[in-house]
Design a protein around this motif. Structure first.
Motif, PDB file in Angstrom:
ATOM      1  N   ALA A  96       0.824  -1.207   0.000  1.00 29.53           N
ATOM      2  CA  ALA A  96       0.000   0.000   0.000  1.00 29.53           C
ATOM      3  C   ALA A  96       0.857   1.254   0.000  1.00 29.53           C
ATOM      4  CB  ALA A  96      -0.925   0.008   1.218  1.00 29.53           C
ATOM      5  N   TRP A  97       0.326   2.266  -0.616  1.00 24.51           N
ATOM      6  CA  TRP A  97       1.008   3.550  -0.684  1.00 24.51           C
ATOM      7  C   TRP A  97       0.882   4.287   0.630  1.00 24.51           C
ATOM      8  CZ3 TRP A  97      -0.827   5.849  -5.984  1.00 24.51           C
ATOM      9  CH2 TRP A  97      -0.420   4.997  -7.000  1.00 24.51           C
ATOM     10  N   THR A  98       1.839   5.146   0.902  1.00 28.57           N
ATOM     11  CA  THR A  98       1.769   6.039   2.048  1.00 28.57           C
ATOM     12  C   THR A  98       1.279   7.386   1.531  1.00 28.57           C
ATOM     13  OG1 THR A  98       3.533   4.908   3.221  1.00 28.57           O
ATOM     14  CG2 THR A  98       3.126   7.213   3.817  1.00 28.57           C
ATOM     15  N   GLY A  99       0.230   7.900   2.147  1.00 27.26           N
ATOM     16  CA  GLY A  99      -0.331   9.145   1.644  1.00 27.26           C
ATOM     17  C   GLY A  99      -0.998   9.971   2.715  1.00 27.26           C
ATOM     18  N   VAL A 100      -1.274  11.236   2.358  1.00 26.97           N
ATOM     19  CA  VAL A 100      -1.912  12.192   3.267  1.00 26.97           C
ATOM     20  C   VAL A 100      -3.058  12.860   2.523  1.00 26.97           C
ATOM     21  CG1 VAL A 100      -1.587  14.290   4.631  1.00 26.97           C
ATOM     22  CG2 VAL A 100       0.254  12.611   4.491  1.00 26.97           C
ATOM     23  N   TYR A 101      -4.242  12.854   3.135  1.00 28.15           N
ATOM     24  CA  TYR A 101      -5.433  13.477   2.562  1.00 28.15           C
ATOM     25  C   TYR A 101      -5.833  14.666   3.422  1.00 28.15           C
ATOM     26  CZ  TYR A 101     -10.339  14.081   1.296  1.00 28.15           C
ATOM     27  OH  TYR A 101     -11.550  14.610   0.916  1.00 28.15           O
ATOM     28  N   PHE A 102      -5.997  15.830   2.796  1.00 28.04           N
ATOM     29  CA  PHE A 102      -6.463  17.038   3.476  1.00 28.04           C
ATOM     30  C   PHE A 102      -7.875  17.361   2.997  1.00 28.04           C
ATOM     31  CE2 PHE A 102      -2.202  19.511   4.216  1.00 28.04           C
ATOM     32  CZ  PHE A 102      -1.810  18.561   5.126  1.00 28.04           C
ATOM     33  N   GLU A 103      -8.713  17.808   3.939  1.00 30.50           N
ATOM     34  CA  GLU A 103     -10.058  18.279   3.608  1.00 30.50           C
ATOM     35  C   GLU A 103     -10.371  19.479   4.495  1.00 30.50           C
ATOM     36  OE1 GLU A 103     -14.321  16.451   4.631  1.00 30.50           O
ATOM     37  OE2 GLU A 103     -13.172  15.201   3.236  1.00 30.50           O
ATOM     38  N   GLY A 104     -10.864  20.560   3.901  1.00 34.55           N
ATOM     39  CA  GLY A 104     -11.209  21.760   4.663  1.00 34.55           C
ATOM     40  C   GLY A 104      -9.974  22.551   5.056  1.00 34.55           C
ATOM     41  N   CYS A 105      -9.229  23.030   4.077  1.00 36.81           N
ATOM     42  CA  CYS A 105      -7.943  23.699   4.309  1.00 36.81           C
ATOM     43  C   CYS A 105      -8.101  25.213   4.349  1.00 36.81           C
ATOM     44  CB  CYS A 105      -6.963  23.357   3.189  1.00 36.81           C
ATOM     45  SG  CYS A 105      -6.757  21.588   2.926  1.00 36.81           S
ATOM     46  N   SER A 106      -7.352  25.849   5.226  1.00 35.53           N
ATOM     47  CA  SER A 106      -7.320  27.320   5.271  1.00 35.53           C
ATOM     48  C   SER A 106      -5.996  27.771   5.885  1.00 35.53           C
ATOM     49  CB  SER A 106      -8.505  27.877   6.072  1.00 35.53           C
ATOM     50  OG  SER A 106      -8.459  27.428   7.408  1.00 35.53           O
ATOM     51  N   THR A 107      -5.645  28.997   5.576  1.00 33.37           N
ATOM     52  CA  THR A 107      -4.474  29.631   6.174  1.00 33.37           C
ATOM     53  C   THR A 107      -4.888  31.013   6.644  1.00 33.37           C
ATOM     54  OG1 THR A 107      -3.735  30.651   4.111  1.00 33.37           O
ATOM     55  CG2 THR A 107      -2.902  28.434   4.580  1.00 33.37           C
ATOM     56  N   ASN A 108      -3.962  31.709   7.263  1.00 30.45           N
ATOM     57  CA  ASN A 108      -4.252  33.090   7.619  1.00 30.45           C
ATOM     58  C   ASN A 108      -3.993  34.007   6.416  1.00 30.45           C
ATOM     59  OD1 ASN A 108      -1.497  32.633   7.805  1.00 30.45           O
ATOM     60  ND2 ASN A 108      -1.193  34.072   9.495  1.00 30.45           N
ATOM     61  N   TYR A 136      -2.924  20.162  -2.548  1.00 28.77           N
ATOM     62  CA  TYR A 136      -3.873  21.221  -2.899  1.00 28.77           C
ATOM     63  C   TYR A 136      -5.209  21.005  -2.191  1.00 28.77           C
ATOM     64  CZ  TYR A 136      -0.581  22.453  -6.568  1.00 28.77           C
ATOM     65  OH  TYR A 136       0.542  22.844  -7.247  1.00 28.77           O
ATOM     66  N   CYS A 137      -5.159  20.529  -0.970  1.00 27.67           N
ATOM     67  CA  CYS A 137      -6.338  20.183  -0.166  1.00 27.67           C
ATOM     68  C   CYS A 137      -7.025  18.965  -0.778  1.00 27.67           C
ATOM     69  CB  CYS A 137      -7.310  21.343   0.005  1.00 27.67           C
ATOM     70  SG  CYS A 137      -8.306  21.136   1.510  1.00 27.67           S
ATOM     71  N   GLY A 138      -6.286  17.895  -0.842  1.00 28.28           N
ATOM     72  CA  GLY A 138      -6.761  16.626  -1.371  1.00 28.28           C
ATOM     73  C   GLY A 138      -5.768  15.545  -1.014  1.00 28.28           C
ATOM     74  N   TRP A 139      -5.611  14.582  -1.906  1.00 28.55           N
ATOM     75  CA  TRP A 139      -4.774  13.406  -1.654  1.00 28.55           C
ATOM     76  C   TRP A 139      -3.406  13.559  -2.308  1.00 28.55           C
ATOM     77  CZ3 TRP A 139      -4.524   9.336   1.342  1.00 28.55           C
ATOM     78  CH2 TRP A 139      -3.720   8.257   0.977  1.00 28.55           C
ATOM     79  N   VAL A 140      -2.351  13.274  -1.577  1.00 24.86           N
ATOM     80  CA  VAL A 140      -0.999  13.146  -2.130  1.00 24.86           C
ATOM     81  C   VAL A 140      -0.404  11.855  -1.584  1.00 24.86           C
ATOM     82  CG1 VAL A 140      -0.569  15.616  -2.419  1.00 24.86           C
ATOM     83  CG2 VAL A 140       0.115  14.516  -0.300  1.00 24.86           C
ATOM     84  N   ASP A 141       0.436  11.217  -2.378  1.00 23.84           N
ATOM     85  CA  ASP A 141       1.051   9.982  -1.887  1.00 23.84           C
ATOM     86  C   ASP A 141       2.501   9.903  -2.302  1.00 23.84           C
ATOM     87  OD1 ASP A 141       1.339   8.441  -4.469  1.00 23.84           O
ATOM     88  OD2 ASP A 141      -0.820   8.771  -4.454  1.00 23.84           O
TER      89      ASP A 141
END
Length: 173
Positions: A96-108, A136-141
């Motif tokens: 399996a791939w190692t990945g990070v999923y972001f949802e609901g992203c914001s900065t100052n 970009y506020c989604g999935w990267v692996d």
């Protein structure tokens, strides 16, 4: 059959071909199955319904992490560049791939993307990088690191602003 009908018959294939450029390799065999199930002689409403169902399934599969070994959900609050995630252990018992999923992203500032680096924790040595990705506020692996051990990701950069908030973070390994 006139020229306009021939073009219309090719549209499902063009749409699926364009979408395939943005999918993980594991999803591509399913895309080929969907492509092969369409016949140019099918009525357009049947093809359209099939395409909508197929694209919905593929888009869901493309953004949903499918990890056999493990995953966990968390969030990010008020992170700045160089903050580190929680560490996790990847026993590399699967491919399996190692990945990070972001949802609901914001900065100052105005969020566009965040630069992330995957690192392997190594005792008494600098932690080696397994590569950087732009989220970009989604999935990267990072594919399969093919290396058992303890991992974490580091916030390397922000497109704007100096602080990051993410409502949902899923780490899959």
């Amino acid at each position: 059959m006139d020229a306009s009908n021939r073009c219309l018959n090719l549209q499902p294939f063009l749409v699926l071909a364009d979408i395939s450029r943005h999918l993980r390799p594991a999803v591509l065999p399913a895309l080929a199955d969907i492509r092969s199930s369409f016949s140019p002689t099918q009525p357009i409403n049947q093809r359209a319904a099939g395409i909508v169902a197929g694209v919905t399934l593929l888009c869901t599969a493309a953004v949903t992490p499918a990890h056999a070994e493990g995953s966990y959900d968390t969030y990010i609050s008020n992170w700045y560049v160089s903050n580190e995630s929680r560490h996790w252990t990847d026993r590399n018992s699967d491919g399996a791939w190692t990945g990070v999923y972001f949802e609901g992203c914001s900065t100052n500032g105005a969020f566009n993307h965040a630069g992330l680096m995957l690192r392997k924790a190594v005792d008494w040595q600098p932690d080696p990088s397994k590569g950087s990705r732009t989220n970009y506020c989604g999935w990267v692996d990072w594919n399969d690191p093919d290396d058992a051990g303890e991992y974490y990701f580091v916030l390397e950069s922000l497109s704007s602003g100096s602080r990051l908030w993410v409502n949902k973070v899923t780490i899959g390994f």
